[in-house]
Scaffold this active site. Sequence first.
Site, PDB file in Angstrom:
ATOM      1  N   LYS A  12       0.863  -1.188   0.000  1.00 26.55           N
ATOM      2  CA  LYS A  12       0.000   0.000   0.000  1.00 26.55           C
ATOM      3  C   LYS A  12       0.896   1.233   0.000  1.00 26.55           C
ATOM      4  O   LYS A  12       1.454   1.605   1.025  1.00 26.55           O
ATOM      5  CB  LYS A  12      -0.915   0.055   1.225  1.00 26.55           C
ATOM      6  CG  LYS A  12      -1.997   1.153   1.068  1.00 26.55           C
ATOM      7  CD  LYS A  12      -2.461   1.727   2.378  1.00 26.55           C
ATOM      8  CE  LYS A  12      -1.636   2.892   2.859  1.00 26.55           C
ATOM      9  NZ  LYS A  12      -1.740   4.113   2.009  1.00 26.55           N
TER      10      LYS A  12
ATOM     11  N   GLU B 124      10.363   1.867  10.086  1.00 25.56           N
ATOM     12  CA  GLU B 124      11.285   2.985   9.847  1.00 25.56           C
ATOM     13  C   GLU B 124      10.472   4.249  10.066  1.00 25.56           C
ATOM     14  O   GLU B 124       9.626   4.604   9.249  1.00 25.56           O
ATOM     15  CB  GLU B 124      11.852   2.907   8.430  1.00 25.56           C
ATOM     16  CG  GLU B 124      13.089   3.771   8.229  1.00 25.56           C
ATOM     17  CD  GLU B 124      12.747   5.193   7.806  1.00 25.56           C
ATOM     18  OE1 GLU B 124      12.746   6.079   8.683  1.00 25.56           O
ATOM     19  OE2 GLU B 124      12.482   5.415   6.621  1.00 25.56           O
TER      20      GLU B 124
ATOM     21  N   CYS C  45      13.205  11.981   6.790  1.00 24.42           N
ATOM     22  CA  CYS C  45      13.299  11.468   8.160  1.00 24.42           C
ATOM     23  C   CYS C  45      14.715  11.594   8.710  1.00 24.42           C
ATOM     24  O   CYS C  45      14.905  11.689   9.933  1.00 24.42           O
ATOM     25  CB  CYS C  45      12.812  10.025   8.226  1.00 24.42           C
ATOM     26  SG  CYS C  45      13.579   8.947   7.013  1.00 24.42           S
TER      27      CYS C  45
ATOM     28  N   GLU D 282       9.730  16.564  15.560  1.00 22.58           N
ATOM     29  CA  GLU D 282      10.063  16.452  14.138  1.00 22.58           C
ATOM     30  C   GLU D 282       9.220  17.443  13.351  1.00 22.58           C
ATOM     31  O   GLU D 282       7.999  17.480  13.485  1.00 22.58           O
ATOM     32  CB  GLU D 282       9.814  15.026  13.645  1.00 22.58           C
ATOM     33  CG  GLU D 282      10.266  14.805  12.216  1.00 22.58           C
ATOM     34  CD  GLU D 282      10.068  13.377  11.739  1.00 22.58           C
ATOM     35  OE1 GLU D 282      10.914  12.886  10.981  1.00 22.58           O
ATOM     36  OE2 GLU D 282       9.059  12.757  12.134  1.00 22.58           O
TER      37      GLU D 282
END
Length: 504
Positions: free
Chosen positions: A187, A262, A296, A397
């Site tokens: 997906k 991850e 990231c 973040e």
Amino acid sequence: MLRKGATVGNIALDVRSYSHVIGGVEAKPEAYIERISPTSGRVIARFAEGTAETAAAAIAEARSAFDQGPWPRLSGQERSRVLMRAALAIRERKEELARIDSEEVGKPIRLARNDIEGVIGHFEFAAALALQVHGDAHSNLGPQYTGMVMREPVGVVGMITAWNFPALTYSQKVPYALAAGCTVVLKPSEFTSGSALEISRLLLECGVPTGALNVVTGYGSPVGEALVDSPDVDFISFTGSTATGQRIAAAAANTTKRSSLELGGKGANVVFADADLDDAIDGALFAVFFNSGQVCVSGSRLIVQDSVADEFVARLAERARQLRVGDPGDESTQLGPLIHNIQAEKVLGLIASARSEGADLVMGGERLSEGAYAGGSFIAPTIFDRVTPEMTIFRQEIFGPVLSVVRFSDESEALALANDTEYGLSNAVWTKNVDVAMRMVHGMRAGTVWVNTSTDIGPQMPYGGVGASGYGREMGRAGLDEFTELKTCLIHTGKRAPFLPFAD
């Protein structure tokens, strides 16, 4: 079905329309998700909107292909040949694939081309690894015993990928799973599904058999949830936010399936006074503004030694002001828009919090919305100085083009600042003192540490995080091993001595 005519810059924005790929054929849906360009606000693609039933059909195909089909039973050489053919096919369509990612992500076209080169490298390396899936033999268990430890494919792998590097994230998972002999249901992100579908079709054309690779597009709920919840999926490989990863890990436990996550990051770029400042400025600039900060492994925390901090920040800001923000199809563009308006508003909110909490705004800090930027989700490159660990932008973040500068006096303080985060994906150290560099490498809690460079990686090197950045590894031999299970076999030769308690 294509609607033609719309353009942004020199990229033709034909409205690409995609169906699911299930069991080797296209499965047309009743509904579609429209992808709105982050550059212009226009529709550029339509992706099939999958349901739980769509996902179940794809899982059934992958289950049958694993349990009864040829792919897991082919030799490593046969699987390697398929992956090498795919690498060549991707190279032939490099420009088209790069432009799809550029349109859908808002990624500058030059960077998108680099991504596709990375995709090709992963397929080539996975093809080589397919020839080297092996275990161990143990001959020291006694004269009548031989022990074998074999690696076998883990089974059906459900994959959920992120929107920021669509083709590259795909290539860090799919070819490694296929090399191991697994079957796959993928997906991709509902925002950036185009390249995943295109590459999957190439793989099927290159010899991946029916059912071994399936793609269901749509939203995390219900499609992603169906993959995680299904007892017929043996492994989940996820790239995305920490919050979503935590929910996936908890849900996967209900069916006792393994997962590899991850997740987010809050990388530190630590610059010591003895570093090559020209290199460090260039590396810090790229680490935080590459892909408009939607990375990231972004080096969003610049931790710089007091004695050079003023000079470093001034020179860095001077370079940052020269960055070209604009149409991702323009060859000269260095920063494109953010993925969508929701992300842009989130970043603007974090910028506002930094101002209210007392950080010094050096440059940027605003949305670009006039002229060529109208209709897009553009944020100016932004630098804050004299950030402290208590501030939100130090801890959270951002996933946007925002840099937080923190100053330190000595090595121990630098290490403490770098580790003062829940994340542990990547950091960088800039120094010419190898002793300092290695002490920092050993002391940093992160899956990757760069020394005198940043955000560089190759397919041979494992990649992943610790802490809130997740677990498991992609790429390298470890990336293939994630998709295998170990099986122990103990062989006895000759007549077996009786077990004493039961002997006559």
